[in-house]
Design a protein around this motif. Structure first.
Motif, PDB file in Angstrom:
ATOM      1  N   UNK A 138      46.216  45.374  49.618  1.00 29.59           N
ATOM      2  CA  UNK A 138      47.656  44.460  49.822  1.00 29.59           C
ATOM      3  C   UNK A 138      47.604  43.117  49.274  1.00 29.59           C
ATOM      4  N   UNK A 139      46.263  42.770  49.121  1.00 26.77           N
ATOM      5  CA  UNK A 139      46.303  41.191  48.876  1.00 26.77           C
ATOM      6  C   UNK A 139      45.825  40.324  49.850  1.00 26.77           C
ATOM      7  N   UNK A 140      45.328  40.837  50.895  1.00 30.95           N
ATOM      8  CA  UNK A 140      44.799  39.941  52.141  1.00 30.95           C
ATOM      9  C   UNK A 140      43.547  39.215  51.743  1.00 30.95           C
ATOM     10  N   UNK A 141      43.137  38.331  52.010  1.00 29.08           N
ATOM     11  CA  UNK A 141      41.912  37.579  51.937  1.00 29.08           C
ATOM     12  C   UNK A 141      40.682  38.228  52.999  1.00 29.08           C
ATOM     13  N   UNK A 142      39.486  37.862  52.388  1.00 28.84           N
ATOM     14  CA  UNK A 142      38.427  38.626  53.147  1.00 28.84           C
ATOM     15  C   UNK A 142      38.320  38.230  54.935  1.00 28.84           C
ATOM     16  N   UNK A 143      38.586  36.834  55.063  1.00 23.66           N
ATOM     17  CA  UNK A 143      38.470  36.457  56.439  1.00 23.66           C
ATOM     18  C   UNK A 143      39.503  37.278  57.271  1.00 23.66           C
ATOM     19  N   UNK A 144      40.614  37.075  56.653  1.00 23.10           N
ATOM     20  CA  UNK A 144      41.942  37.874  57.528  1.00 23.10           C
ATOM     21  C   UNK A 144      41.518  39.449  57.771  1.00 23.10           C
ATOM     22  N   UNK A 145      40.967  40.068  56.861  1.00 24.09           N
ATOM     23  CA  UNK A 145      40.611  41.441  56.703  1.00 24.09           C
ATOM     24  C   UNK A 145      39.788  42.023  57.912  1.00 24.09           C
ATOM     25  N   UNK A 146      38.516  40.887  57.870  1.00 28.17           N
ATOM     26  CA  UNK A 146      37.446  40.878  58.833  1.00 28.17           C
ATOM     27  C   UNK A 146      38.002  40.910  60.233  1.00 28.17           C
ATOM     28  N   UNK A 147      38.964  39.697  60.413  1.00 27.81           N
ATOM     29  CA  UNK A 147      39.583  39.469  61.654  1.00 27.81           C
ATOM     30  C   UNK A 147      40.089  40.599  62.314  1.00 27.81           C
ATOM     31  N   UNK A 148      40.986  41.305  61.391  1.00 23.42           N
ATOM     32  CA  UNK A 148      41.825  42.431  61.639  1.00 23.42           C
ATOM     33  C   UNK A 148      40.923  43.683  62.144  1.00 23.42           C
TER      34      UNK A 148
END
Length: 282
Positions: A138-148
């Protein structure tokens, strides 16, 4: 610049080959240490071979995390192949040192690794990887994905019912007296993950009552957070797992109900015949 992200896990998730290929997952094997040698899960032995050997062995085996050298080699190879970083989802740090080793191996390889303590094992690890890959697409950055994904670690459940306490006794989890009385009185335990730790949640007479206890927990969660999928997990007990699946499908006809084997590392401690339920609430 678009990041090339590698996905890493260990065999506590026990992903099937189709999932591994479809999602391009790099899997580090846990090992079972028998008296005559060390066997890596999915590499040196199949599930059938493991349980056959477990039945015949005289000395109770132990389990071992992936070798840190193997982790370092993987991360060095990923770096050579042009990967920018890796997201590594590992089994609970309360049960294994794999998560900590992943952090150390990334530093030794001079490669960026986002190591995640799943606080659990099995099916929820698979769902974390699926969810993370969806967010990346979906285009989310890595740090955001890791947090989720880290948020999801607090939204998981896995409860299982050991077939008997004999294997838990051999692995030092219960005393010989407890195992003897449990088998004599047909006592069944319900064991669940709780914030990364494995704890006894209920002690009942008969498997049916234990299964009802776990199903009741799932039903209560469904009322609060309706889910589309649940996994019935087992240690070489597909017959019992399939029967449980039929019961759930009768009550929840629109629920996708999976039947999945548990890692050999679980089989070493919980024993052949163990069954349970696992789910994730998003």
């Amino acid at each position: 610049m678009t990041k090339k992200i590698a996905w890493v896990t260990d065999t506590a998730a026990l992903l099937n080959e189709d999932f591994i290929k479809e999602h391009n997952i790099h899997v580090l094997p846990l090992s079972v240490v028998f008296e005559d040698g060390v066997l890596r899960e999915t590499v040196d032995m199949t599930q059938d071979e493991f349980y056959d050997k477990l039945r015949k062995t005289k000395a109770h085996p132990k389990t071992s995390q992936p070798a840190i050298g193997e982790m370092v080699s993987l991360y060095e190879k990923l770096k050579e192949d042009g990967y920018t970083c890796a997201i590594a989802v590992h089994t609970s740090s309360q049960l294994s040192g794999t998560y900590q080793s992943s952090i150390a191996a990334g530093e030794m390889a001079n490669f960026k690794v986002y190591s995640i303590d799943s606080k659990i094992g099995s099916y929820p690890m698979m769902k974390m990887i699926e969810y993370g890959q969806k967010l990346i697409k979906e285009g989310q950055d890595v740090e955001y994905v890791v947090k989720k994904i880290q948020d999801v670690t607090d939204q998981t459940a896995l409860s299982f019912i050991p077939s008997s306490l004999s294997q838990l006794h051999k692995s030092g989890r219960v005393t010989g007296t407890q195992a003897f009385l449990s088998n004599l009185l047909n006592i069944k335990l319900v064991i669940s993950f709780d914030n990364g730790k494995v704890e006894m949640k209920e002690k009942v007479r008969t498997f049916c009552k234990a299964k009802k206890y776990v199903t009741d927990q799932f039903r209560e969660e469904m009322q609060k957070n309706p889910m589309e999928e649940v996994a019935i997990i087992h240690c070489n007990n597909e017959k019992e797992a399939t029967g449980w699946k039929a019961d759930l499908q009768e009550e929840f006809p629109n629920l996708n109900t999976l039947v999945l084997p548990l890692s050999a590392a679980v089989g070493v401690h919980a024993g052949e015949g163990t069954t349970g339920l696992s789910w994730v609430t998003f």
